[in-house]
Design a protein around this motif. Structure first.
Motif, PDB file in Angstrom:
ATOM      1  N   THR A  38       1.179  10.452  -3.902  1.00  0.00           N
ATOM      2  CA  THR A  38       1.538   9.103  -3.450  1.00  0.00           C
ATOM      3  C   THR A  38       0.818   8.066  -4.293  1.00  0.00           C
ATOM      4  OG1 THR A  38      -0.234   9.189  -1.786  1.00  0.00           O
ATOM      5  CG2 THR A  38       1.987   9.778  -1.061  1.00  0.00           C
ATOM      6  N   HIS A  39       1.524   6.987  -4.620  1.00  0.00           N
ATOM      7  CA  HIS A  39       0.959   5.854  -5.355  1.00  0.00           C
ATOM      8  C   HIS A  39       1.337   4.570  -4.619  1.00  0.00           C
ATOM      9  CE1 HIS A  39      -0.296   8.003  -9.041  1.00  0.00           C
ATOM     10  NE2 HIS A  39       0.786   8.743  -8.860  1.00  0.00           N
ATOM     11  N   ALA A  40       0.348   3.821  -4.190  1.00  0.00           N
ATOM     12  CA  ALA A  40       0.622   2.538  -3.566  1.00  0.00           C
ATOM     13  C   ALA A  40       1.133   1.555  -4.600  1.00  0.00           C
ATOM     14  CB  ALA A  40      -0.630   1.991  -2.893  1.00  0.00           C
ATOM     15  N   THR A  41       2.143   0.779  -4.236  1.00  0.00           N
ATOM     16  CA  THR A  41       2.629  -0.302  -5.083  1.00  0.00           C
ATOM     17  C   THR A  41       2.373  -1.628  -4.380  1.00  0.00           C
ATOM     18  OG1 THR A  41       4.857  -0.332  -4.142  1.00  0.00           O
ATOM     19  CG2 THR A  41       4.434   1.232  -5.941  1.00  0.00           C
ATOM     20  N   ALA A  42       2.768  -2.720  -5.007  1.00  0.00           N
ATOM     21  CA  ALA A  42       2.472  -4.035  -4.444  1.00  0.00           C
ATOM     22  C   ALA A  42       3.086  -4.216  -3.068  1.00  0.00           C
ATOM     23  CB  ALA A  42       2.964  -5.132  -5.389  1.00  0.00           C
ATOM     24  N   THR A  43       4.272  -3.636  -2.843  1.00  0.00           N
ATOM     25  CA  THR A  43       4.967  -3.829  -1.570  1.00  0.00           C
ATOM     26  C   THR A  43       5.529  -2.521  -1.015  1.00  0.00           C
ATOM     27  OG1 THR A  43       7.003  -4.380  -2.759  1.00  0.00           O
ATOM     28  CG2 THR A  43       5.595  -6.212  -2.058  1.00  0.00           C
ATOM     29  N   GLY A  44       4.991  -1.384  -1.466  1.00  0.00           N
ATOM     30  CA  GLY A  44       5.543  -0.132  -0.972  1.00  0.00           C
ATOM     31  C   GLY A  44       4.744   1.061  -1.438  1.00  0.00           C
ATOM     32  N   VAL A  45       5.452   2.175  -1.662  1.00  0.00           N
ATOM     33  CA  VAL A  45       4.797   3.398  -2.073  1.00  0.00           C
ATOM     34  C   VAL A  45       5.773   4.240  -2.896  1.00  0.00           C
ATOM     35  CG1 VAL A  45       5.430   4.595   0.081  1.00  0.00           C
ATOM     36  CG2 VAL A  45       3.493   5.424  -1.266  1.00  0.00           C
ATOM     37  N   ASP A  46       5.249   4.866  -3.935  1.00  0.00           N
ATOM     38  CA  ASP A  46       5.989   5.864  -4.708  1.00  0.00           C
ATOM     39  C   ASP A  46       5.523   7.240  -4.254  1.00  0.00           C
ATOM     40  OD1 ASP A  46       7.435   4.055  -6.281  1.00  0.00           O
ATOM     41  OD2 ASP A  46       5.777   3.856  -7.698  1.00  0.00           O
ATOM     42  N   VAL A  47       6.477   8.142  -4.022  1.00  0.00           N
ATOM     43  CA  VAL A  47       6.155   9.490  -3.549  1.00  0.00           C
ATOM     44  C   VAL A  47       6.921  10.499  -4.401  1.00  0.00           C
ATOM     45  CG1 VAL A  47       5.987  11.018  -1.545  1.00  0.00           C
ATOM     46  CG2 VAL A  47       6.030   8.529  -1.203  1.00  0.00           C
ATOM     47  N   THR A  61       7.045   7.465   6.999  1.00  0.00           N
ATOM     48  CA  THR A  61       5.931   6.517   6.881  1.00  0.00           C
ATOM     49  C   THR A  61       5.606   5.961   8.258  1.00  0.00           C
ATOM     50  OG1 THR A  61       7.405   4.641   6.434  1.00  0.00           O
ATOM     51  CG2 THR A  61       6.546   5.846   4.531  1.00  0.00           C
ATOM     52  N   LEU A  62       4.327   5.677   8.473  1.00  0.00           N
ATOM     53  CA  LEU A  62       3.883   5.094   9.741  1.00  0.00           C
ATOM     54  C   LEU A  62       2.809   4.063   9.452  1.00  0.00           C
ATOM     55  CD1 LEU A  62       3.956   5.092  12.866  1.00  0.00           C
ATOM     56  CD2 LEU A  62       2.089   6.769  12.783  1.00  0.00           C
ATOM     57  N   ASP A  63       3.037   2.827   9.906  1.00  0.00           N
ATOM     58  CA  ASP A  63       2.076   1.744   9.729  1.00  0.00           C
ATOM     59  C   ASP A  63       0.949   1.927  10.738  1.00  0.00           C
ATOM     60  OD1 ASP A  63       0.661  -0.644   9.564  1.00  0.00           O
ATOM     61  OD2 ASP A  63       2.465  -1.871   9.261  1.00  0.00           O
ATOM     62  N   LYS A  64      -0.234   2.322  10.266  1.00  0.00           N
ATOM     63  CA  LYS A  64      -1.362   2.594  11.155  1.00  0.00           C
ATOM     64  C   LYS A  64      -2.017   1.327  11.676  1.00  0.00           C
ATOM     65  CE  LYS A  64      -2.491   6.231  11.798  1.00  0.00           C
ATOM     66  NZ  LYS A  64      -3.382   7.157  11.042  1.00  0.00           N
ATOM     67  N   ASP A  65      -1.660   0.176  11.130  1.00  0.00           N
ATOM     68  CA  ASP A  65      -2.277  -1.079  11.554  1.00  0.00           C
ATOM     69  C   ASP A  65      -1.464  -1.818  12.611  1.00  0.00           C
ATOM     70  OD1 ASP A  65      -4.449  -0.759   9.862  1.00  0.00           O
ATOM     71  OD2 ASP A  65      -3.393  -1.639   8.166  1.00  0.00           O
ATOM     72  N   VAL A  66      -0.341  -1.254  13.040  1.00  0.00           N
ATOM     73  CA  VAL A  66       0.496  -1.863  14.070  1.00  0.00           C
ATOM     74  C   VAL A  66       0.546  -0.936  15.270  1.00  0.00           C
ATOM     75  CG1 VAL A  66       2.805  -2.680  14.655  1.00  0.00           C
ATOM     76  CG2 VAL A  66       1.878  -3.105  12.369  1.00  0.00           C
ATOM     77  N   PRO A  67      -0.085  -1.307  16.396  1.00  0.00           N
ATOM     78  CA  PRO A  67      -0.041  -0.444  17.578  1.00  0.00           C
ATOM     79  C   PRO A  67       1.402  -0.200  18.025  1.00  0.00           C
ATOM     80  CG  PRO A  67      -1.685  -2.185  17.853  1.00  0.00           C
ATOM     81  CD  PRO A  67      -0.893  -2.521  16.622  1.00  0.00           C
ATOM     82  N   GLY A  68       1.721   1.058  18.276  1.00  0.00           N
ATOM     83  CA  GLY A  68       3.063   1.382  18.734  1.00  0.00           C
ATOM     84  C   GLY A  68       4.142   1.230  17.691  1.00  0.00           C
ATOM     85  N   ILE A  82       9.708   3.631  -1.940  1.00  0.00           N
ATOM     86  CA  ILE A  82       9.962   2.940  -0.673  1.00  0.00           C
ATOM     87  C   ILE A  82       9.356   1.554  -0.770  1.00  0.00           C
ATOM     88  CG2 ILE A  82       9.515   2.913   1.810  1.00  0.00           C
ATOM     89  CD1 ILE A  82       9.449   5.929   1.747  1.00  0.00           C
ATOM     90  N   ASP A  83      10.184   0.548  -0.548  1.00  0.00           N
ATOM     91  CA  ASP A  83       9.735  -0.842  -0.648  1.00  0.00           C
ATOM     92  C   ASP A  83       9.777  -1.484   0.730  1.00  0.00           C
ATOM     93  OD1 ASP A  83       8.716  -2.961  -1.988  1.00  0.00           O
ATOM     94  OD2 ASP A  83      10.513  -3.410  -3.158  1.00  0.00           O
ATOM     95  N   GLY A  84       9.300  -2.730   0.787  1.00  0.00           N
ATOM     96  CA  GLY A  84       9.386  -3.487   2.028  1.00  0.00           C
ATOM     97  C   GLY A  84       8.288  -3.178   3.024  1.00  0.00           C
ATOM     98  N   LEU A  85       7.195  -2.533   2.573  1.00  0.00           N
ATOM     99  CA  LEU A  85       6.063  -2.297   3.462  1.00  0.00           C
ATOM    100  C   LEU A  85       5.135  -3.510   3.443  1.00  0.00           C
ATOM    101  CD1 LEU A  85       5.314   1.458   2.629  1.00  0.00           C
ATOM    102  CD2 LEU A  85       6.961   0.476   4.246  1.00  0.00           C
ATOM    103  N   VAL A  86       4.174  -3.536   4.340  1.00  0.00           N
ATOM    104  CA  VAL A  86       3.335  -4.718   4.515  1.00  0.00           C
ATOM    105  C   VAL A  86       2.093  -4.605   3.631  1.00  0.00           C
ATOM    106  CG1 VAL A  86       2.049  -6.130   6.156  1.00  0.00           C
ATOM    107  CG2 VAL A  86       4.147  -4.948   6.883  1.00  0.00           C
ATOM    108  N   PRO A  87       1.902  -5.510   2.677  1.00  0.00           N
ATOM    109  CA  PRO A  87       0.696  -5.446   1.836  1.00  0.00           C
ATOM    110  C   PRO A  87      -0.575  -5.506   2.682  1.00  0.00           C
ATOM    111  CG  PRO A  87       2.302  -6.949   0.891  1.00  0.00           C
ATOM    112  CD  PRO A  87       2.821  -6.583   2.251  1.00  0.00           C
ATOM    113  N   GLY A  88      -1.531  -4.676   2.318  1.00  0.00           N
ATOM    114  CA  GLY A  88      -2.797  -4.629   3.033  1.00  0.00           C
ATOM    115  C   GLY A  88      -2.814  -3.683   4.212  1.00  0.00           C
ATOM    116  N   HIS A  89      -1.648  -3.172   4.633  1.00  0.00           N
ATOM    117  CA  HIS A  89      -1.603  -2.249   5.763  1.00  0.00           C
ATOM    118  C   HIS A  89      -1.762  -0.809   5.293  1.00  0.00           C
ATOM    119  CE1 HIS A  89       0.214  -4.765   9.248  1.00  0.00           C
ATOM    120  NE2 HIS A  89      -0.571  -5.506   8.472  1.00  0.00           N
ATOM    121  N   HIS A  90      -2.355  -0.005   6.195  1.00  0.00           N
ATOM    122  CA  HIS A  90      -2.577   1.411   5.927  1.00  0.00           C
ATOM    123  C   HIS A  90      -1.368   2.202   6.430  1.00  0.00           C
ATOM    124  CE1 HIS A  90      -6.551  -0.407   5.890  1.00  0.00           C
ATOM    125  NE2 HIS A  90      -7.067   0.699   5.379  1.00  0.00           N
ATOM    126  N   TYR A  91      -0.843   3.079   5.593  1.00  0.00           N
ATOM    127  CA  TYR A  91       0.330   3.872   5.955  1.00  0.00           C
ATOM    128  C   TYR A  91       0.039   5.364   5.793  1.00  0.00           C
ATOM    129  CZ  TYR A  91       3.367  -0.223   6.098  1.00  0.00           C
ATOM    130  OH  TYR A  91       3.957  -1.421   6.431  1.00  0.00           O
TER     131      TYR A  91
END
Length: 587
Positions: A406-415, A435-442, A457-466
């Motif tokens: 896995t490689h984090a990108t500016a707005t997503g992840v390459d797998v 993928t699961l955003d660990k910084d958002v409860p539920g 995969i794009d459109g993820l939240v910058p700064g959040h742990h997935y």
């Protein structure tokens, strides 16, 4: 005006008394004598043009689920008992029909075009005790004012209602479609569009009820109150002599608050009591603002209970994907809870399903599972558990692939990942990336699926742990996912962990703690036997906290040295300062 329902005796308010019937007969006589208009007498349309046409517009709280009475039915009873001739109009007649049991479906491929919108499910039946009634309506689960504002002109032009009863707005506020101002604008547009099709339509516009607390939605109660205040202030200015508009105080007549919802079965949607309360709110507006009916009766003291039997014919069977449990559908069930456990375990795992089927996937060959099922009819209403049934899993799914990078990108992840090996890999059709955003409860599980062995995969939240995992899908279904290194979106290589402390809790166990970084998605713990001369090693187990325990350190913890690295996907820091575990006293 189709009439739907059963022919069983009705449950509802008492039929009109002799005095009430006499008053209705007098009203009718006055109309016949020409001394008052039908609208003034509350018996039908002004001008003697037959029954008044009423269109009810709303979302799930108005549409209802299979087995509901619905507040529309209670309103129809009021019109009947008040002697007001009415014709409910609209494109639909039923509640939302029950979900249909089906096996797990393969995830959609990333490049697939969006699936077409499913037509509304509107063929559901009403409560078993409901009379056959005029059930036409224009209400659909999930509907927003933002959607219906572009649909209402067509419906009003087609059905020409005299009265438009609107209960919309919760989904606009609740699902981030718009704030209070935008929702008010949608409602105003809806009113204008309805008048464009019928300039003299009369409007009864409901405010929005509160619901019980939702984690992460502290804004919703504030936005609901703000919208309701704006709507109450705006309606008088929207009203015209030709097309009057009046407020329906759904919020004030409906017992549903942040800390409890006696009128709702799930913290929002109306139970049998709530259906009466909503109908009563509309009745009050129709009576007070439009002169329909002679009075607005109280809600009955006895409310019919919803039948909630134990599910019957529960069967657990081995299936290609693991174990499948089925049972006879319970009419009017809002859902079911299935609890499961490996045979011999003492604790159950519970999950909710909407239809009469549950599939246990991600199993291993030879595992034996036990199950019980109960009917769910709200947060406080459920049946007893069914008897225990069991089955042994013999899945023919393929395990997840190895060598996942896995490689984090500016707005997503390459797998990317390697070729899967092992049993049942010959029928692999696609790979599911989870993928699961660990910084958002539920948070909802996200991801996509592809045919190849890499994805962006794009459109993820910058700064959040997935968290990231990859599962195979073959002819039997989805296999056990293989975990990958987590990522922090938008972060690069994390800094080296600092302040490593090693505490010896006994002769063979240590507890590590260190200072990490928000750029780290996790950490790897490196261990070295100081007597062997071999370098330190770490497995692919990624620790997501800044503490970690290690045990079974024979012949004693003082023979081992520990270091920590920080990871963000494939990006990894250098090692922290390495620390040898201290020898505990008495060792």
């Amino acid at each position: 005006m189709p009439r739907t329902g059963s022919t069983s005796p009705p449950h509802g308010r008492p039929r009109p008394t002799a005095a009430r019937l006499a008053a209705l007969l007098l009203s009718t006589a006055l109309v016949v004598a020409g001394l008052t208009s039908p609208a003034e007498a509350g018996t039908g349309r002004a001008g003697g043009g037959g029954p008044i046409r009423v269109m009810v517009v709303g979302d799930s709280m108005t549409h209802g689920a299979e087995g509901d009475w619905t507040w529309r039915y209670r309103l129809w009873q009021w019109f009947r008992d008040e002697g007001v001739a009415v014709d409910f109009v609209g494109p639909y007649t039923g509640t939302q029909d029950a979900a249909v049991a089906a096996p797990p479906a393969p995830p959609a491929l990333q490049d697939d075009p969006p699936a077409p919108a499913s037509p509304p499910r509107t063929s559901g039946a009403y409560a078993a005790g409901a009379e056959s009634f005029d059930s036409d309506h224009f209400a659909v689960w999930g509907r927003q004012a933002a959607q219906d504002k572009s649909r209402i002109r067509e419906q009003v032009a087609r059905y020409q209602p005299d009265y438009l009863l609107v209960g919309l707005g919760f989904n606009d506020l609740g699902w981030f479609v718009s704030g209070p101002e935008g929702t008010l604008d949608s409602m105003r547009t809806l009113v204008d569009e309805a008048r464009a099709a019928k300039p003299d339509v009369k409007l009864a516009l409901a405010n929005v009820p509160q619901r019980t607390r939702m984690d992460g939605r502290e804004d919703l109660p504030r936005n609901t109150d703000a919208y309701n205040g704006m709507l109450a202030a705006a309606i008088p200015s929207w009203s015209t002599p030709e097309s009057p508009a009046a407020l329906v105080d759904w919020r004030g007549n409906y017992a549903c608050e942040l800390d409890g919802c006696p009128d709702g079965y799930d913290g929002l949607h109306p139970n049998a009591s709530g259906e009466y309360k909503i109908a009563q709110a509309f009745e009050r507006t129709l009576h007070d603002s439009y002169g329909l009916g002679a009075d607005v009766p109280a809600v009955p003291g006895t409310i019919p209970a919803r039948p909630t039997p134990v599910p019957g014919n529960v069967v657990a069977s081995p299936s290609l994907g693991g174990v499948t449990v089925t049972w006879d559908a319970v009419f009017g069930a809002y859902g079911y809870t299935v609890r499961s456990r490996l045979k011999g375990a003492t604790t159950w795992n519970e999950s909710r399903v909407g239809a009469n089927r549950h599939d246990t996937g991600w199993t291993s060959d030879g595992q034996e599972y036990e199950y019980q099922v109960r009917t769910e009819n709200g947060d406080q209403v459920h049946s007893d558990w069914s008897a225990v049934v069991g089955a042994v899993a013999h899945p023919r799914t393929a395990r997840g692939p190895g060598d996942i990078v896995t490689h984090a990108t500016a707005t997503g992840v390459d797998v990317s990942w390697g070729e899967p090996t092992g049993d049942h890999t010959d029928t692999i059709d696609r790979y599911q990336i989870i993928t699961l955003d660990k910084d958002v409860p539920g948070a909802w599980i996200g991801g996509t699926a592809v045919k190849g062995r890499s994805v962006h995969i794009d459109g993820l939240v910058p700064g959040h742990h997935y968290s990231v995992a990859v599962a195979t899908w073959n002819a039997a279904g989805g296999g056990i996912p293989a975990g990958a290194r987590p990522v922090v979106v938008g972060a690069g290589t994390p800094p080296v962990p600092t302040d490593l402390r090693v505490t010896s809790t006994d002769a063979v166990t240590v507890r590590l703690s260190w200072t990490g970084s928000s750029q780290a998605a996790g950490y790897r713990v490196w261990v070295r036997d100081v007597n062997s001369g071999a370098p330190s090693t770490a497995d692919e187990n990624v620790v997501e906290s800044t503490t970690h325990g290690v045990t079974y350190l024979f012949p004693g913890v003082w023979n081992y040295e520990f270091c920590v690295t920080a990871v963000n996907g494939a990006a990894e820091s250098g090692k922290s300062e390495c620390v040898v575990a201290p020898r505990p006293e008495g060792s």
